[in-house]
Design a protein around this motif. Structure first.
Motif, mmCIF file in Angstrom:
data_model
loop_
_atom_site.group_PDB
_atom_site.id
_atom_site.type_symbol
_atom_site.label_atom_id
_atom_site.label_comp_id
_atom_site.label_asym_id
_atom_site.label_seq_id
_atom_site.Cartn_x
_atom_site.Cartn_y
_atom_site.Cartn_z
ATOM 1 N N ASN A 32 -8.136 -3.412 -4.442
ATOM 2 C CA ASN A 32 -8.765 -1.875 -4.367
ATOM 3 C C ASN A 32 -10.014 -1.892 -3.469
ATOM 4 O O ASN A 32 -10.352 -1.001 -2.616
ATOM 5 C CB ASN A 32 -9.205 -1.367 -5.886
ATOM 6 C CG ASN A 32 -8.012 -0.817 -6.684
ATOM 7 O OD1 ASN A 32 -7.307 -0.095 -6.280
ATOM 8 N ND2 ASN A 32 -7.834 -1.260 -7.884
ATOM 9 N N LEU A 60 -11.432 8.251 1.751
ATOM 10 C CA LEU A 60 -10.480 9.117 1.124
ATOM 11 C C LEU A 60 -9.539 8.117 0.308
ATOM 12 O O LEU A 60 -8.554 8.614 -0.336
ATOM 13 C CB LEU A 60 -9.765 9.955 2.005
ATOM 14 C CG LEU A 60 -10.743 10.819 2.624
ATOM 15 C CD1 LEU A 60 -9.728 11.725 3.674
ATOM 16 C CD2 LEU A 60 -11.262 11.859 1.612
ATOM 17 N N TYR A 61 -9.819 6.770 0.144
ATOM 18 C CA TYR A 61 -8.627 5.812 -0.450
ATOM 19 C C TYR A 61 -8.812 6.260 -1.984
ATOM 20 O O TYR A 61 -9.947 6.368 -2.626
ATOM 21 C CB TYR A 61 -8.966 4.490 -0.205
ATOM 22 C CG TYR A 61 -8.553 3.466 -1.042
ATOM 23 C CD1 TYR A 61 -7.092 3.209 -0.711
ATOM 24 C CD2 TYR A 61 -9.041 2.747 -2.133
ATOM 25 C CE1 TYR A 61 -6.372 2.281 -1.364
ATOM 26 C CE2 TYR A 61 -8.414 2.051 -2.879
ATOM 27 C CZ TYR A 61 -7.091 1.629 -2.691
ATOM 28 O OH TYR A 61 -6.302 0.852 -3.396
ATOM 29 N N ALA A 62 -7.471 6.374 -2.549
ATOM 30 C CA ALA A 62 -7.361 6.583 -3.987
ATOM 31 C C ALA A 62 -7.107 5.228 -4.581
ATOM 32 O O ALA A 62 -6.317 4.652 -3.919
ATOM 33 C CB ALA A 62 -6.278 7.745 -4.109
ATOM 34 N N LYS A 63 -7.629 5.102 -5.861
ATOM 35 C CA LYS A 63 -7.202 3.790 -6.460
ATOM 36 C C LYS A 63 -5.672 3.587 -6.736
ATOM 37 O O LYS A 63 -5.000 4.359 -7.332
ATOM 38 C CB LYS A 63 -7.840 3.859 -7.885
ATOM 39 C CG LYS A 63 -7.725 2.448 -8.500
ATOM 40 C CD LYS A 63 -8.677 2.236 -9.644
ATOM 41 C CE LYS A 63 -8.316 1.197 -10.652
ATOM 42 N NZ LYS A 63 -9.137 1.107 -11.931
ATOM 43 N N ARG A 64 -5.252 2.466 -6.422
ATOM 44 C CA ARG A 64 -3.725 2.284 -6.222
ATOM 45 C C ARG A 64 -3.266 1.416 -6.791
ATOM 46 O O ARG A 64 -1.912 0.977 -7.227
ATOM 47 C CB ARG A 64 -3.045 2.274 -4.939
ATOM 48 C CG ARG A 64 -3.110 3.546 -3.978
ATOM 49 C CD ARG A 64 -2.722 3.139 -2.660
ATOM 50 N NE ARG A 64 -2.932 4.433 -1.752
ATOM 51 C CZ ARG A 64 -2.801 4.403 -0.572
ATOM 52 N NH1 ARG A 64 -2.558 3.295 0.332
ATOM 53 N NH2 ARG A 64 -3.108 5.489 0.401
ATOM 54 N N TYR A 97 -3.807 -1.235 -10.554
ATOM 55 C CA TYR A 97 -3.997 -1.065 -11.921
ATOM 56 C C TYR A 97 -3.722 -2.448 -12.756
ATOM 57 O O TYR A 97 -2.515 -2.929 -12.701
ATOM 58 C CB TYR A 97 -3.570 -0.082 -12.606
ATOM 59 C CG TYR A 97 -3.890 1.363 -12.077
ATOM 60 C CD1 TYR A 97 -5.499 1.871 -12.642
ATOM 61 C CD2 TYR A 97 -3.443 2.004 -11.125
ATOM 62 C CE1 TYR A 97 -5.673 3.126 -12.323
ATOM 63 C CE2 TYR A 97 -3.879 3.149 -10.682
ATOM 64 C CZ TYR A 97 -5.073 3.808 -11.321
ATOM 65 O OH TYR A 97 -5.492 5.047 -10.736
ATOM 66 N N GLN A 129 -10.244 0.404 -0.163
ATOM 67 C CA GLN A 129 -11.487 0.989 0.382
ATOM 68 C C GLN A 129 -11.980 0.827 1.602
ATOM 69 O O GLN A 129 -12.490 1.627 2.551
ATOM 70 C CB GLN A 129 -12.642 1.006 -0.772
ATOM 71 C CG GLN A 129 -12.291 1.523 -1.997
ATOM 72 C CD GLN A 129 -13.112 1.095 -3.168
ATOM 73 O OE1 GLN A 129 -13.954 0.181 -3.057
ATOM 74 N NE2 GLN A 129 -13.016 1.702 -4.514
ATOM 75 N N LEU A 184 2.242 3.143 -5.759
ATOM 76 C CA LEU A 184 1.133 2.643 -7.074
ATOM 77 C C LEU A 184 1.675 1.132 -7.187
ATOM 78 O O LEU A 184 2.736 1.072 -7.278
ATOM 79 C CB LEU A 184 1.375 3.461 -8.299
ATOM 80 C CG LEU A 184 0.517 3.110 -9.373
ATOM 81 C CD1 LEU A 184 -1.016 3.590 -9.285
ATOM 82 C CD2 LEU A 184 0.887 4.238 -10.424
ATOM 83 N N LYS A 202 0.863 -1.194 0.153
ATOM 84 C CA LYS A 202 -0.060 0.097 0.120
ATOM 85 C C LYS A 202 0.800 1.279 -0.129
ATOM 86 O O LYS A 202 0.453 2.314 -0.422
ATOM 87 C CB LYS A 202 -0.993 0.118 1.434
ATOM 88 C CG LYS A 202 -0.449 0.130 2.607
ATOM 89 C CD LYS A 202 -1.253 0.237 3.745
ATOM 90 C CE LYS A 202 -0.701 -0.034 5.147
ATOM 91 N NZ LYS A 202 -1.608 0.088 6.307
ATOM 92 N N GLN A 223 2.084 6.420 -15.739
ATOM 93 C CA GLN A 223 2.049 6.663 -14.469
ATOM 94 C C GLN A 223 3.068 6.110 -13.598
ATOM 95 O O GLN A 223 3.572 6.769 -12.761
ATOM 96 C CB GLN A 223 0.702 6.191 -13.912
ATOM 97 C CG GLN A 223 -0.808 6.820 -14.662
ATOM 98 C CD GLN A 223 -0.326 8.356 -14.594
ATOM 99 O OE1 GLN A 223 -0.413 8.905 -13.440
ATOM 100 N NE2 GLN A 223 -0.368 9.252 -15.408
ATOM 101 N N THR A 265 5.051 8.836 -11.343
ATOM 102 C CA THR A 265 4.683 9.104 -10.267
ATOM 103 C C THR A 265 5.735 9.011 -8.941
ATOM 104 O O THR A 265 6.528 8.217 -9.057
ATOM 105 C CB THR A 265 3.510 8.161 -9.909
ATOM 106 O OG1 THR A 265 2.885 8.397 -8.613
ATOM 107 C CG2 THR A 265 3.917 6.597 -9.629
#
Length: 724
Positions: free
Chosen positions: A274, A284-288, A290, A278, A315, A252, A307, A311
């Motif tokens: 994901n 406030l969790y942002a998708k990390r 992919y 959540q 991620l 994470k 990305q 970044t």
């Protein structure tokens, strides 16, 4: 000093880029390439192999540019992936942007006008895939002789990806065909991080004089490896939640690649990570997390790669082997592998994705969810530590490629005299080991069946051949399944394999999201979807994975050994001890192969490797058929099971006696024919094999599926034990 060997402009570029020093492979390669010697550059991921090849080449080309007659295409760069071409284009462009050396990438994303403009005045460096090169030879026949006449360097990137594949046979044939047009022998340069048998690579690069290819493999002792393996048992088909939470907790706060062995597993894992984020990370969790695999739309894959490059935030990309090769995604904190890789080469490629910054270690976390995967993960890791990598085994009975390349050749040359055609193909090192009479038979058949036509003694494509040549599928030699495009409005989400199971109302996971299928238009190859609240893995068919005999043997050694492995977590260590106790209870022991007799089944625990086991199972079926027994033969990766009736005591001994007798006498051909179907099962073993007469298909299938010679030696070396 290596730096001083380079041209002034390249020296200035290196200063401007603030390089402190060359990497070991660059130090080794630059002097060799400047002397125009063929070479194989072997070094790990992110070791600077691309720059090691191009820095001396650009220096030489810059010097030539100041003299007359220096025009034309000078460097042909072949890559297995379009994405890799895009990545390497940017790297080479950074090196050459102040030089007057044109650079062109050639694939479907490049405009036709740019390609035509370059063809009218070819020069500099061309980056291209094998399929595009094949198309170029067929569709630009008038320009080909002049186009390749001035080539001085040929670079084969990710050479290991070619050596054992049909694409490699295609590349080898194409390179031989190109030599006809070149004024001089080009300098051959191969780049790879994982080659188990350099002599095969040397022969690939320079068939006539392989010893002239210098193998450059400088040791790089700066990188440490930190590795751990853990175990989370599956209770169902789904991945256990405890595993998901452990992976989430580990990744994470990091920049990570998480490798899986299937596209379906990628989709499930991405979604559940994901979902867990959540739950544990709050609103406030942002998708990390992919997904990245070949069925996701290319634009989305490229966005994910970008990305990862730029970044600075945590991620994770969850990927199949699409990120195994050298596409630049920046520096990583960690690599995670879910379940064992099927090869040592793959594990080495994936491990090399971390520790890219100078002086930083590589971190790899492995998870197993099945007991077999745990044992295999240990076996593959131990072989990696032993510095063993699978040697490539190029195909020899490549009659399907002979068919393909013969059509391509006569199209490229706008006809070849019949008397010369057989000599042309047999002089190609790709087909040098084919029997001359069989090659001649195949060409005669092509003439009879209108794949080729004869006009005044000249062979040209026949009506059937012309139709095949003009199809878009001709240029690639690998098989691709029929696909549906998955559309959400005007957005292309990705693709799924065409199947009767793809129905309206079904839900799927794709591109990290859940979708409901609202419409299937089979005729147009389209599936329309809308977002859904739940989804399941799409069905992707995949060919069986090959297990090398050395890996199979190592797996058996792990089962029967007592060694401890310091990288196992306590949970994984305890499970391995349980697995070993079970194996001991089944009679497993070092140096012995077990045949377990039951009242209604007989299991041979072979651990022989995929191709040897396939040959063994075929012989067993032939033996049963000869004795008019209707028992069934089933295979798992490491065992063969006979079942379907009462198994008399002593059957195991009779089976071993038969195998030893028939293989020592080399009398297995009869039983091979008895042990297999009389007709193909409708699934061609290779893309162009399905066009050939049945006996040619059999020759191809026999080599790909079964290793008789390897089995013969293996069976005689084993000690056999029957337990009941």
């Amino acid at each position: 000093m290596t730096f001083e060997l380079l041209s002034p402009s390249i020296q200035k570029k290196i200063w401007d880029m603030e390089w402190r020093q060359f990497t070991p492979i660059q130090e080794a390669a630059i002097p060799v390439i400047l002397k125009k010697r063929h070479c194989l550059l072997m070094a790990g991921t992110a070791s600077g192999k691309t720059e090691a090849a191009f820095l001396p080449i650009l220096s030489a080309l810059e010097a030539q540019g100041k003299s007359e007659g220096s025009g034309g295409l000078k460097v042909l760069y072949l890559s297995p992936l379009r994405a890799l071409i895009n990545d390497q284009f940017a790297r080479v462009e950074r090196l050459s942007d102040t030089l007057n050396i044109p650079l062109l990438k050639w694939h479907s994303d490049v405009s036709r006008s740019k390609k035509i403009g370059w063809l009218n005045s070819p020069s500099g460096i061309l980056q291209i895939t094998p399929e595009s090169l094949e198309s170029l030879l067929i569709n630009q026949t008038e320009k080909v002789p002049e186009l390749f006449s001035a080539v001085e360097y040929i670079i084969l990137d990710e050479l290991h990806a070619f050596l054992e594949s049909d694409r490699g046979l295609q590349v080898r044939s194409l390179l031989h065909r190109l030599r006809r047009y070149m004024r001089q022998q080009p300098v051959m340069i191969g780049l790879s991080a994982t080659i188990g048998s350099p002599e095969i690579a040397q022969s690939f690069l320079h068939a006539e004089q392989p010893d002239e290819v210098e193998v450059l493999n400088p040791a790089d002792g700066k990188r440490q490896i930190f590795l751990q393996a853990d175990f989370f048992a599956k209770a169902s088909a789904a991945l256990p939640q405890a595993l998901i939470e452990d992976i989430y907790g580990l990744t994470k706060d990091k920049k990570t690649i998480l490798f899986c062995n299937s596209r379906g597993q990628v989709e499930e894992l991405t979604h559940r990570l994901n979902e867990t984020g959540q739950k544990l990370g709050g609103p406030l969790y942002a998708k990390r997390y992919y997904p990245h695999h070949s069925s996701i739309d290319r634009a989305e894959r490229e966005w994910i790669e970008e990305q990862m490059r730029i970044t600075k935030l945590p991620l994770t990309v969850v990927s199949t082997n699409t990120l195994e090769l050298g596409i630049d995604i920046g520096s990583l904190d960690l690599v995670v592998q879910l379940d064992a890789t099927f090869s040592v080469a793959s594990l080495k490629q994936r491990l090399g994705r971390s520790g890219r910054r100078e002086g930083t270690p590589s971190y790899l976390m492995m998870y197993a969810t099945e007991e077999e995967d745990l044992v295999q993960a240990v076996a593959v890791t131990e072989l990696l530590f032993d510095r063993w990598i699978e040697p490539p085994e190029p195909r020899r009975a490549a009659y399907d490629l002979l068919f393909h390349q013969t059509l391509s050749l006569v199209a490229e040359r706008q006809g070849i005299f019949q008397d010369d055609l057989l000599d042309e193909v047999l002089n190609n090192p790709t087909f040098a080991e084919l029997a001359e009479d069989r090659a001649g038979e195949l060409i005669t058949w092509m003439l009879q069946e209108d794949w080729l036509a004869l006009v005044e003694g000249v062979c040209i494509p026949g009506l059937k051949g012309e139709k095949l040549l003009r199809s878009r599928e001709f240029y690639s030699v690998f098989q691709s399944p029929a696909l549906y495009k998955v559309m959400h409005g005007t957005r292309l989400v990705g693709t799924i394999e065409a199947s009767p199971l793809v129905l309206a109302g079904e839900t799927i996971l794709l591109a990290g999201a859940m979708w409901e299928i609202t419409l299937v238009e089979a005729g147009r190859g389209l599936v329309t979807v809308v977002p859904a609240l739940q989804g399941k893995r799409p069905i992707w068919l995949s060919s069986g994975r090959q297990i090398h005999p050395q890996i199979a043997e190592k797996i058996y050694q792990v089962y029967t050994g007592a060694e401890d492995y310091e990288y196992l977590s306590p949970r994984a260590w305890h499970r391995l001890q349980e697995v070993r106790m079970l194996a001991k209870g089944q009679g497993f022991e070092r140096g012995v192969r077990v045949l377990q007799e039951g009242a209604r089944s007989l299991t041979l625990f072979d651990f022989a490797g995929t191709r040897r086991q396939s040959a063994l199972a075929t012989l067993v079926r032939g033996w049963l058929r000869e004795q008019e027994l209707s028992w069934q033969v089933k295979q798992t990766p490491f065992s063969i099971q006979i079942e379907g009736g009462e198994i008399p005591k002593g059957t195991a001994k009779k089976l071993v006696t038969f195998l030893l007798d028939v293989l020592v006498r080399k009398a297995e051909a009869k039983y091979m024919m008895m042990g297999r179907a009389a007709e193909p099962d409708g699934n061609p073993i290779t893309k162009f094999g399905s066009y050939l007469p049945l006996h040619f298909q059999r020759l191809i299938e026999a080599e790909i599926k079964r290793d008789i010679e390897g089995l013969r030696l293996w069976v005689q070396e084993q000690k056999w034990k029957a337990v009941r």
